[in-house]
Design a protein around this motif. Structure first.
Motif, PDB file in Angstrom:
ATOM      1  N   GLU A  63      36.642  52.206  36.793  1.00  0.00           N
ATOM      2  CA  GLU A  63      35.185  52.057  36.920  1.00  0.00           C
ATOM      3  C   GLU A  63      34.792  51.724  38.355  1.00  0.00           C
ATOM      4  N   ILE A  64      35.540  50.841  38.973  1.00  0.00           N
ATOM      5  CA  ILE A  64      35.251  50.453  40.357  1.00  0.00           C
ATOM      6  C   ILE A  64      35.425  51.650  41.285  1.00  0.00           C
ATOM      7  N   ALA A  65      36.474  52.420  41.076  1.00  0.00           N
ATOM      8  CA  ALA A  65      36.720  53.609  41.896  1.00  0.00           C
ATOM      9  C   ALA A  65      35.558  54.591  41.784  1.00  0.00           C
ATOM     10  N   ARG A  66      35.058  54.761  40.580  1.00  0.00           N
ATOM     11  CA  ARG A  66      33.927  55.665  40.367  1.00  0.00           C
ATOM     12  C   ARG A  66      32.687  55.165  41.113  1.00  0.00           C
ATOM     13  N   ILE A  67      32.407  53.869  41.015  1.00  0.00           N
ATOM     14  CA  ILE A  67      31.238  53.284  41.684  1.00  0.00           C
ATOM     15  C   ILE A  67      31.349  53.403  43.202  1.00  0.00           C
ATOM     16  N   GLN A  68      32.540  53.130  43.725  1.00  0.00           N
ATOM     17  CA  GLN A  68      32.735  53.137  45.173  1.00  0.00           C
ATOM     18  C   GLN A  68      33.039  54.527  45.738  1.00  0.00           C
ATOM     19  N   GLY A  69      33.296  55.485  44.870  1.00  0.00           N
ATOM     20  CA  GLY A  69      33.589  56.837  45.328  1.00  0.00           C
ATOM     21  C   GLY A  69      34.934  56.953  46.016  1.00  0.00           C
ATOM     22  N   VAL A  70      35.923  56.204  45.515  1.00  0.00           N
ATOM     23  CA  VAL A  70      37.268  56.235  46.094  1.00  0.00           C
ATOM     24  C   VAL A  70      38.285  56.458  44.980  1.00  0.00           C
ATOM     25  N   ALA A  71      39.533  56.658  45.360  1.00  0.00           N
ATOM     26  CA  ALA A  71      40.608  56.816  44.386  1.00  0.00           C
ATOM     27  C   ALA A  71      40.971  55.464  43.765  1.00  0.00           C
ATOM     28  N   VAL A  72      41.497  55.503  42.556  1.00  0.00           N
ATOM     29  CA  VAL A  72      41.930  54.282  41.878  1.00  0.00           C
ATOM     30  C   VAL A  72      42.992  53.568  42.711  1.00  0.00           C
ATOM     31  N   SER A  73      43.862  54.316  43.363  1.00  0.00           N
ATOM     32  CA  SER A  73      44.898  53.701  44.193  1.00  0.00           C
ATOM     33  C   SER A  73      44.288  52.908  45.356  1.00  0.00           C
ATOM     34  N   THR A  74      43.154  53.359  45.866  1.00  0.00           N
ATOM     35  CA  THR A  74      42.466  52.640  46.940  1.00  0.00           C
ATOM     36  C   THR A  74      41.937  51.301  46.430  1.00  0.00           C
ATOM     37  N   VAL A  75      41.400  51.304  45.221  1.00  0.00           N
ATOM     38  CA  VAL A  75      40.919  50.058  44.609  1.00  0.00           C
ATOM     39  C   VAL A  75      42.085  49.109  44.391  1.00  0.00           C
ATOM     40  N   SER A  76      43.170  49.626  43.867  1.00  0.00           N
ATOM     41  CA  SER A  76      44.356  48.810  43.620  1.00  0.00           C
ATOM     42  C   SER A  76      44.865  48.183  44.902  1.00  0.00           C
ATOM     43  N   ARG A  77      44.953  48.969  45.950  1.00  0.00           N
ATOM     44  CA  ARG A  77      45.437  48.492  47.248  1.00  0.00           C
ATOM     45  C   ARG A  77      44.477  47.435  47.825  1.00  0.00           C
ATOM     46  N   SER A  78      43.181  47.684  47.685  1.00  0.00           N
ATOM     47  CA  SER A  78      42.190  46.740  48.177  1.00  0.00           C
ATOM     48  C   SER A  78      42.282  45.403  47.440  1.00  0.00           C
ATOM     49  N   LEU A  79      42.465  45.452  46.122  1.00  0.00           N
ATOM     50  CA  LEU A  79      42.617  44.223  45.340  1.00  0.00           C
ATOM     51  C   LEU A  79      43.868  43.456  45.760  1.00  0.00           C
ATOM     52  N   ARG A  80      44.962  44.177  45.947  1.00  0.00           N
ATOM     53  CA  ARG A  80      46.220  43.533  46.330  1.00  0.00           C
ATOM     54  C   ARG A  80      46.082  42.850  47.692  1.00  0.00           C
ATOM     55  N   ARG A  81      45.512  43.563  48.650  1.00  0.00           N
ATOM     56  CA  ARG A  81      45.344  42.991  49.986  1.00  0.00           C
ATOM     57  C   ARG A  81      44.387  41.800  49.958  1.00  0.00           C
ATOM     58  N   SER A  82      43.341  41.913  49.154  1.00  0.00           N
ATOM     59  CA  SER A  82      42.366  40.826  49.043  1.00  0.00           C
ATOM     60  C   SER A  82      42.998  39.577  48.445  1.00  0.00           C
ATOM     61  N   THR A  83      43.728  39.753  47.352  1.00  0.00           N
ATOM     62  CA  THR A  83      44.333  38.579  46.705  1.00  0.00           C
ATOM     63  C   THR A  83      45.439  37.981  47.585  1.00  0.00           C
ATOM     64  N   ASP A  84      46.178  38.825  48.297  1.00  0.00           N
ATOM     65  CA  ASP A  84      47.184  38.306  49.226  1.00  0.00           C
ATOM     66  C   ASP A  84      46.525  37.442  50.298  1.00  0.00           C
ATOM     67  N   ARG A  85      45.419  37.942  50.826  1.00  0.00           N
ATOM     68  CA  ARG A  85      44.699  37.215  51.878  1.00  0.00           C
ATOM     69  C   ARG A  85      44.140  35.895  51.347  1.00  0.00           C
ATOM     70  N   LEU A  86      43.562  35.928  50.164  1.00  0.00           N
ATOM     71  CA  LEU A  86      43.006  34.713  49.567  1.00  0.00           C
ATOM     72  C   LEU A  86      44.097  33.694  49.259  1.00  0.00           C
ATOM     73  N   GLU A  87      45.225  34.160  48.725  1.00  0.00           N
ATOM     74  CA  GLU A  87      46.347  33.255  48.440  1.00  0.00           C
ATOM     75  C   GLU A  87      46.829  32.579  49.718  1.00  0.00           C
ATOM     76  N   LYS A  88      46.912  33.345  50.789  1.00  0.00           N
ATOM     77  CA  LYS A  88      47.364  32.788  52.063  1.00  0.00           C
ATOM     78  C   LYS A  88      46.385  31.723  52.551  1.00  0.00           C
ATOM     79  N   CYS A  89      45.104  31.995  52.458  1.00  0.00           N
ATOM     80  CA  CYS A  89      44.089  31.025  52.891  1.00  0.00           C
ATOM     81  C   CYS A  89      44.145  29.763  52.045  1.00  0.00           C
TER      82      CYS A  89
END
Length: 105
Positions: A63-89
């Motif tokens: 659903e997020i990929a459809r809204i943002q107009g990107v591939a599902v893999s892009t959403v997955s990668r963005s979530l992973r990078r975001s959570t990694d960054r938040l965990e580090k902070c």
């Protein structure tokens, strides 16, 4: 039968549990403030949108990929990078809190 009240047989333990609960509540509040700050300061606008859609609105990656107009893999990668960054902070913040609580500079 005596309970966990401060005047009962487990008075000291009851007082300890009560104090621990207050400490945990303060700790929880501090972590929430840290998370809110990290969300605003550490993530890009797109990452923040993705995280909010996934965790707050509980949308699927498709659903997020459809809204943002990107591939599902892009959403997955963005979530992973975001959570990694938040965990580090948040991990850094927890270390700072631990240092302050034991009186280390």
């Amino acid at each position: 039968m005596r309970g966990f009240s401060e005047s009962g047989a487990y008075g000291e333990y009851g007082a300890y549990i009560s104090a621990l609960g207050e400490t945990n509540s303060r700790e929880h509040d501090r972590l929430l403030r840290s998370l809110r700050r990290a969300l605003q300061e550490e993530l890009t606008a797109r990452q923040l949108e993705t995280v909010m859609l996934f965790y707050d609105r509980q949308m699927s990656m498709t659903e997020i990929a459809r809204i943002q107009g990107v591939a599902v893999s892009t959403v997955s990668r963005s979530l992973r990078r975001s959570t990694d960054r938040l965990e580090k902070c948040l991990r850094y913040g927890a270390r700072e809190l631990l240092r302050m609580s034991v009186g280390q500079p």
